[in-house]
Write an enzyme that holds these catalytic residues in place. Structure first.
Site, PDB file in Angstrom:
ATOM      1  N   ILE A 154       0.464  -1.501  -0.510  1.00 39.28           N
ATOM      2  CA  ILE A 154      -0.045  -0.127   0.125  1.00 39.28           C
ATOM      3  C   ILE A 154       0.676   1.369  -0.197  1.00 39.28           C
ATOM      4  O   ILE A 154       0.899   2.262  -0.795  1.00 39.28           O
ATOM      5  CB  ILE A 154      -1.228  -0.478   1.099  1.00 39.28           C
ATOM      6  CG1 ILE A 154      -1.849  -0.797   0.770  1.00 39.28           C
ATOM      7  CG2 ILE A 154      -1.804   0.837   1.448  1.00 39.28           C
ATOM      8  CD1 ILE A 154      -2.419  -1.486   2.118  1.00 39.28           C
ATOM      9  N   SER A 232      -4.662   3.443   7.802  1.00 38.75           N
ATOM     10  CA  SER A 232      -4.289   1.817   8.100  1.00 38.75           C
ATOM     11  C   SER A 232      -5.099   1.332   9.567  1.00 38.75           C
ATOM     12  O   SER A 232      -5.710   0.968   9.245  1.00 38.75           O
ATOM     13  CB  SER A 232      -2.635   2.050   8.958  1.00 38.75           C
ATOM     14  OG  SER A 232      -2.113   0.744   9.143  1.00 38.75           O
ATOM     15  N   ARG A 233      -4.450   1.954  10.573  1.00 39.62           N
ATOM     16  CA  ARG A 233      -5.244   2.082  11.672  1.00 39.62           C
ATOM     17  C   ARG A 233      -5.002   3.286  12.933  1.00 39.62           C
ATOM     18  O   ARG A 233      -4.407   3.851  12.788  1.00 39.62           O
ATOM     19  CB  ARG A 233      -3.838   0.565  12.434  1.00 39.62           C
ATOM     20  CG  ARG A 233      -4.193  -1.162  11.715  1.00 39.62           C
ATOM     21  CD  ARG A 233      -5.629  -1.448  12.101  1.00 39.62           C
ATOM     22  NE  ARG A 233      -6.188  -2.543  11.229  1.00 39.62           N
ATOM     23  CZ  ARG A 233      -6.069  -2.543   9.945  1.00 39.62           C
ATOM     24  NH1 ARG A 233      -6.911  -1.571   9.180  1.00 39.62           N
ATOM     25  NH2 ARG A 233      -6.785  -4.221   9.693  1.00 39.62           N
ATOM     26  N   ASP A 257      -9.015   7.957   8.428  1.00 39.73           N
ATOM     27  CA  ASP A 257     -10.471   6.841   7.584  1.00 39.73           C
ATOM     28  C   ASP A 257     -10.462   5.706   8.953  1.00 39.73           C
ATOM     29  O   ASP A 257     -11.180   4.686   8.722  1.00 39.73           O
ATOM     30  CB  ASP A 257      -9.515   5.953   6.306  1.00 39.73           C
ATOM     31  CG  ASP A 257     -10.459   5.243   5.959  1.00 39.73           C
ATOM     32  OD1 ASP A 257     -11.872   5.550   6.307  1.00 39.73           O
ATOM     33  OD2 ASP A 257     -10.193   4.334   5.712  1.00 39.73           O
ATOM     34  N   GLU A 262     -12.854   2.925  17.609  1.00 37.19           N
ATOM     35  CA  GLU A 262     -13.748   2.971  16.623  1.00 37.19           C
ATOM     36  C   GLU A 262     -14.268   1.562  17.217  1.00 37.19           C
ATOM     37  O   GLU A 262     -15.777   2.602  16.437  1.00 37.19           O
ATOM     38  CB  GLU A 262     -13.051   2.978  15.274  1.00 37.19           C
ATOM     39  CG  GLU A 262     -12.652   1.581  14.743  1.00 37.19           C
ATOM     40  CD  GLU A 262     -11.991   1.437  13.236  1.00 37.19           C
ATOM     41  OE1 GLU A 262     -12.222   0.871  12.723  1.00 37.19           O
ATOM     42  OE2 GLU A 262     -11.250   3.225  13.012  1.00 37.19           O
ATOM     43  N   HIS A 294     -13.478   3.760   7.986  1.00 38.40           N
ATOM     44  CA  HIS A 294     -12.678   2.768   8.058  1.00 38.40           C
ATOM     45  C   HIS A 294     -13.627   2.648   6.249  1.00 38.40           C
ATOM     46  O   HIS A 294     -14.058   0.796   6.588  1.00 38.40           O
ATOM     47  CB  HIS A 294     -12.785   2.218   8.546  1.00 38.40           C
ATOM     48  CG  HIS A 294     -11.748   1.252   9.055  1.00 38.40           C
ATOM     49  ND1 HIS A 294     -11.105   0.502  10.347  1.00 38.40           N
ATOM     50  CD2 HIS A 294     -11.331  -0.013   8.148  1.00 38.40           C
ATOM     51  CE1 HIS A 294     -10.559  -0.429  10.378  1.00 38.40           C
ATOM     52  NE2 HIS A 294      -9.888  -0.114   8.922  1.00 38.40           N
ATOM     53  N   GLN A 295     -13.154   2.984   5.442  1.00 37.66           N
ATOM     54  CA  GLN A 295     -13.412   2.631   3.873  1.00 37.66           C
ATOM     55  C   GLN A 295     -12.640   2.728   2.836  1.00 37.66           C
ATOM     56  O   GLN A 295     -12.734   2.975   1.925  1.00 37.66           O
ATOM     57  CB  GLN A 295     -15.017   3.695   3.281  1.00 37.66           C
ATOM     58  CG  GLN A 295     -14.651   5.065   3.175  1.00 37.66           C
ATOM     59  CD  GLN A 295     -15.714   5.978   2.552  1.00 37.66           C
ATOM     60  OE1 GLN A 295     -16.191   6.467   3.494  1.00 37.66           O
ATOM     61  NE2 GLN A 295     -15.402   6.233   1.305  1.00 37.66           N
ATOM     62  N   ALA A 296     -11.678   3.172   3.633  1.00 37.89           N
ATOM     63  CA  ALA A 296     -10.472   3.326   2.621  1.00 37.89           C
ATOM     64  C   ALA A 296     -10.441   2.203   1.822  1.00 37.89           C
ATOM     65  O   ALA A 296     -10.236   1.966   0.357  1.00 37.89           O
ATOM     66  CB  ALA A 296      -8.981   3.245   2.846  1.00 37.89           C
TER      67      ALA A 296
END
Length: 331
Positions: A154, A232-233, A257, A262, A294-296
């Site tokens: 990535i 990422s996280r 993201d 979350e 969190h939609q990447a």
């Protein structure tokens, strides 16, 4: 065999049902696996989970007591799973070790460009027929420096896009990626990358060594007008420290993201509830911050690959095979 899949999004459900159709029956649920929902899994040998499911020790023990022998995680990340406990219980755990890196890299760039060019604010204004340009000035990224923390698949895809913009490249990782070096990337210590980069994007996994990788000290090293992106996280950033810096008027833009707390929020509709997370509530009020849920990874290409790999992991388990996706092998 019936498999129960937790945390399934509406767009994801037909892809999962289609992929499993010729092999097993799958029951798709929009609820996430946790201590409250784990009784649903009773009697199911295989459960399929998402990254926001809770697979801590108590949930794993309850799964094992109910007859579950395999967890098929629909993600690359697995920080939500207590692998040691799973091993002690004799459970097989598998994940998706690879899917389209372009989905995440392209979305990271979407966040970067959105905060740089004030796209959300501009869109909101024009919907109100306010066509002023005040406060919408961005800057060229051509000729500036992109810092990539984590240069795996990535990170490499992100770096290729940065190279296309004509940016200088700095990288930080435990191992250098020759493909990134061919793009002109220079590997430097993290502190130098943070100090010299105009755009910083995070592409490292979350593990004890990377938890709070961007902490208060790291944030203070960064340029006041830097752009920070995390696809990422969430646990890679100390969010409270980030909020403190934003309150001081620092950073051109921040695109997130993911968020370290979350779980229990992202992928759910909380629009009619009071948000008890004061840090998140404050974070989304900054005009230079864009938070997405969190939609990447969420493209048809990537989700299709995730689902296909999950099916293969299940078939490997039932056939007694082991692949590179297995985190905890069958005992």
């Amino acid at each position: 065999m019936e498999i129960v899949a937790f945390g399934v999004q509406a767009d994801e459900k037909p892809l999962i049902e289609q992929a499993f159709r010729d092999h097993h029956t799958v029951r798709c649920l929009d609820v996430f696996l946790n201590e409250d929902t784990v009784p649903i899994a009773a009697g199911h040998e295989i459960v399929c989970t998402s990254v926001n499911c809770d697979l801590g020790a108590s949930v794993l023990r309850a799964l094992a007591d109910g007859g579950t022998r395999m967890v098929a995680q629909r993600s690359t990340g697995f920080n939500n799973i207590d692998l040691d406990v799973a091993g002690d219980l004799g459970m097989t755990v598998a994940r998706v070790s690879y899917y389209s890196p372009y989905s995440v890299a392209e979305f990271a760039w979407t966040l970067a460009m959105a905060v740089n060019r004030r796209i959300v604010r501009a869109s909101t204004r024009t919907r109100d027929f306010d066509f002023r340009l005040d406060g919408l000035m961005g800057r060229d990224l051509h000729g500036r420096t992109a810092g990539v923390l984590g240069t795996g698949k990535i990170g490499e895809a992100f770096a290729r896009i940065a190279h296309g913009f004509g940016m200088k490249l700095l990288g930080w990782d435990v191992a250098e990626n020759p493909a990134c070096m061919q793009l002109g990337m220079k590997y430097v210590p993290k502190e130098r990358l943070l100090a010299e980069s105009d755009l910083i994007s995070l592409h490292v996994p979350l593990m004890p060594e990377t938890s709070r990788l961007i902490d208060a000290d790291a944030l203070k090293i960064m340029k006041d007008d830097a752009i920070l992106v995390n696809s990422s996280r969430g646990g890679l950033i100390d969010t409270a420290a980030l909020v403190a810096e934003l309150r001081e008027g620092r950073f051109t833009g921040v695109g997130l993201d993911v968020y370290e707390a979350e779980a229990g929020l992202f992928f759910l509709d909380k629009s009619l509830q009071a948000i008890e997370d004061d840090t998140l509530a404050r974070l989304v009020t900054f005009p230079n911050v864009l938070v997405t849920s969190h939609q990447a990874y969420y493209t048809r290409d990537a989700v299709g690959q995730i689902v296909d790999t999950t099916v293969r992991n299940v078939l490997d388990y039932t056939a007694g095979r082991r692949s590179e996706n297995v985190l905890v092998p069958r005992s």
